[in-house]
Scaffold this motif. Structure first.
Motif, PDB file in Angstrom:
ATOM      1  N   LYS A 104       0.837  -1.208   0.000  1.00 54.90           N
ATOM      2  CA  LYS A 104       0.000   0.000   0.000  1.00 54.90           C
ATOM      3  C   LYS A 104       0.866   1.251   0.000  1.00 54.90           C
ATOM      4  CE  LYS A 104      -3.756   2.254   2.525  1.00 54.90           C
ATOM      5  NZ  LYS A 104      -4.656   2.170   3.713  1.00 54.90           N
ATOM      6  N   ALA A 105       1.932   1.238   0.838  1.00 50.75           N
ATOM      7  CA  ALA A 105       2.831   2.398   0.889  1.00 50.75           C
ATOM      8  C   ALA A 105       3.551   2.597  -0.438  1.00 50.75           C
ATOM      9  CB  ALA A 105       3.841   2.210   2.020  1.00 50.75           C
ATOM     10  N   MET A 106       3.983   1.506  -1.065  1.00 51.57           N
ATOM     11  CA  MET A 106       4.662   1.603  -2.359  1.00 51.57           C
ATOM     12  C   MET A 106       3.733   2.180  -3.418  1.00 51.57           C
ATOM     13  SD  MET A 106       6.773  -1.996  -2.341  1.00 51.57           S
ATOM     14  CE  MET A 106       7.352  -1.776  -4.023  1.00 51.57           C
TER      15      MET A 106
ATOM     16  N   GLU B  63       1.209   4.169  -2.852  1.00 54.92           N
ATOM     17  CA  GLU B  63       1.006   5.593  -2.558  1.00 54.92           C
ATOM     18  C   GLU B  63       2.204   6.424  -3.003  1.00 54.92           C
ATOM     19  OE1 GLU B  63       0.207   5.785   1.580  1.00 54.92           O
ATOM     20  OE2 GLU B  63      -1.879   5.062   1.403  1.00 54.92           O
ATOM     21  N   ILE B  64       3.416   5.905  -2.791  1.00 49.60           N
ATOM     22  CA  ILE B  64       4.619   6.620  -3.246  1.00 49.60           C
ATOM     23  C   ILE B  64       4.622   6.744  -4.755  1.00 49.60           C
ATOM     24  CG2 ILE B  64       7.124   6.444  -3.412  1.00 49.60           C
ATOM     25  CD1 ILE B  64       7.098   5.150  -0.637  1.00 49.60           C
ATOM     26  N   ASN B  65       4.281   5.664  -5.423  1.00 48.88           N
ATOM     27  CA  ASN B  65       4.245   5.689  -6.890  1.00 48.88           C
ATOM     28  C   ASN B  65       3.205   6.682  -7.391  1.00 48.88           C
ATOM     29  OD1 ASN B  65       4.687   5.052  -9.529  1.00 48.88           O
ATOM     30  ND2 ASN B  65       3.728   3.048  -9.465  1.00 48.88           N
ATOM     31  N   ALA B  66       2.020   6.677  -6.733  1.00 47.62           N
ATOM     32  CA  ALA B  66       0.967   7.612  -7.138  1.00 47.62           C
ATOM     33  C   ALA B  66       1.399   9.060  -6.909  1.00 47.62           C
ATOM     34  CB  ALA B  66      -0.318   7.309  -6.364  1.00 47.62           C
ATOM     35  N   ALA B  67       2.067   9.318  -5.774  1.00 44.96           N
ATOM     36  CA  ALA B  67       2.534  10.678  -5.485  1.00 44.96           C
ATOM     37  C   ALA B  67       3.576  11.128  -6.507  1.00 44.96           C
ATOM     38  CB  ALA B  67       3.110  10.744  -4.073  1.00 44.96           C
ATOM     39  N   GLN B  68       4.478  10.244  -6.880  1.00 46.30           N
ATOM     40  CA  GLN B  68       5.491  10.593  -7.879  1.00 46.30           C
ATOM     41  C   GLN B  68       4.847  10.895  -9.222  1.00 46.30           C
ATOM     42  OE1 GLN B  68       8.143   7.239  -7.795  1.00 46.30           O
ATOM     43  NE2 GLN B  68       9.317   8.021  -6.062  1.00 46.30           N
ATOM     44  N   ARG B  69       3.855  10.104  -9.590  1.00 39.61           N
ATOM     45  CA  ARG B  69       3.171  10.353 -10.866  1.00 39.61           C
ATOM     46  C   ARG B  69       2.388  11.662 -10.841  1.00 39.61           C
ATOM     47  NH1 ARG B  69       3.222   6.081 -14.345  1.00 39.61           N
ATOM     48  NH2 ARG B  69       3.991   4.104 -13.522  1.00 39.61           N
ATOM     49  N   LEU B  70       1.760  11.965  -9.686  1.00 34.15           N
ATOM     50  CA  LEU B  70       1.046  13.245  -9.570  1.00 34.15           C
ATOM     51  C   LEU B  70       2.018  14.416  -9.657  1.00 34.15           C
ATOM     52  CD1 LEU B  70      -1.539  12.444  -6.749  1.00 34.15           C
ATOM     53  CD2 LEU B  70      -2.019  12.813  -9.179  1.00 34.15           C
ATOM     54  N   GLN B  71       3.188  14.260  -9.032  1.00 41.47           N
ATOM     55  CA  GLN B  71       4.202  15.317  -9.098  1.00 41.47           C
ATOM     56  C   GLN B  71       4.670  15.514 -10.533  1.00 41.47           C
ATOM     57  OE1 GLN B  71       7.645  14.521  -6.732  1.00 41.47           O
ATOM     58  NE2 GLN B  71       8.572  16.516  -7.079  1.00 41.47           N
TER      59      GLN B  71
END
Length: 288
Positions: free
Chosen positions: A161-163, A165-173
């Motif tokens: 789940k954390a991975m 979320e990190i991937n989603a945050a990087q893509r949003l950035q």
């Protein structure tokens, strides 16, 4: 009295190998086919081993170097070596448990030296290490390890789940960066288009004024040639008065206008004449 012999028969199927014993000791291997065994000589078919490739799935739970618990799913493909089938028959009680134990030992010795990202990148190296160890150990027991596949690597649910979320945050950035660049390009292009429009509008206004000036000059010259004694100033005043009344007439005929206040008087006509005359002089001086 003649001697009487009794024989027993047995059949070994294709892709199998038979183990023949004599008085309880290993005697020979029986190839696929039909065989006769003399019970009075102590011969019997002790067992049959399959030489087909078997598959064993092993699930190992271990921890990585960065303290992430993962579950690895390995698929081991192995088979009995025909020439050493007697070793496979007599040496190991349960070969599947033996293989599983060695896989556990090798994986739990290698994976803790890797981070989770390194494990995903180098899972082939883990499978290769397991294959080398199993070939060395199981070869002595008459088994051949054909292949080892690292089927899946399953981190803990919270880690996955954390991975994500990190991937989603990087893509949003990254999407925000691309969006900002796109907006910047649009603003630049809009500013360039606005500047070009203003420039072209200025050129159009300048050409319009030049055309008006040329037209007035031509009218004055034609009128002066046709009417003797008329000066350029008198012709200009006459044209201005005519244009002035035409403008008032157009404003009155327009259906969209309700009430229009226009300063009216001889002084205003004189002011308009002077403004147009000054404009003609400035246009003539700019063309020189």
């Amino acid at each position: 009295m003649a001697n009487t012999c009794f024989y027993l028969c047995g059949c070994v199927n294709q892709a199998s190998i038979g183990v023949v014993e004599k008085w309880g000791r290993f005697a020979k291997l029986a190839e696929p086919g039909f065989h006769f065994f003399n019970p009075f000589a102590g011969e019997c078919l002790a067992g049959v081993l399959s030489t087909r490739i078997s598959s064993l799935e092993v699930r190992i739970e271990t921890k990585t170097k960065d303290n992430v618990f993962v579950q690895l799913v390995c698929s081991i493909q192995y088979r009995v070596v025909k020439q050493n089938a007697d070793d496979a028959f007599y040496e190991l009680q349960n070969p599947r448990e033996q293989i599983q134990s060695y896989v556990f030992d090798v994986v739990r010795a290698i994976v803790p030296r890797m981070t989770l990202d390194e494990l995903f990148e180098q899972k082939g190296e883990v499978a290769k290490a397991v294959l080398e160890e199993l070939e060395k150990v199981m070869g002595a027991y008459g088994y051949s390890i054909e292949n080892i596949l690292m089927v899946d690597i399953i981190p803990d649910t919270a880690v996955r789940k954390a991975m994500n979320e990190i991937n989603a945050a990087q893509r949003l950035q990254l999407a925000s960066v691309y969006k900002g660049e796109a907006e910047k390009i649009l603003q630049v292009k809009k500013a360039e288009a606005d500047a070009e429009a203003k420039y072209l509008g200025g050129v159009g206004v300048a050409r319009q004024r030049q055309a008006i000036t040329d037209g007035l000059r031509e009218n004055i010259l034609n009128f002066s040639h046709k009417v003797e004694g008329a000066t350029a100033k008198e012709v200009m005043d006459l044209i201005m008065v005519t244009q002035y009344f035409d403008t008032i007439k157009d404003l009155g005929n327009s259906s969209r206008n309700t009430t229009v206040f226009i300063p009216h008087g001889p002084g205003h006509i004189r002011d308009i004449s002077e403004q147009i005359r000054n404009g003609m002089m400035e246009a003539s001086s700019s063309n020189i």
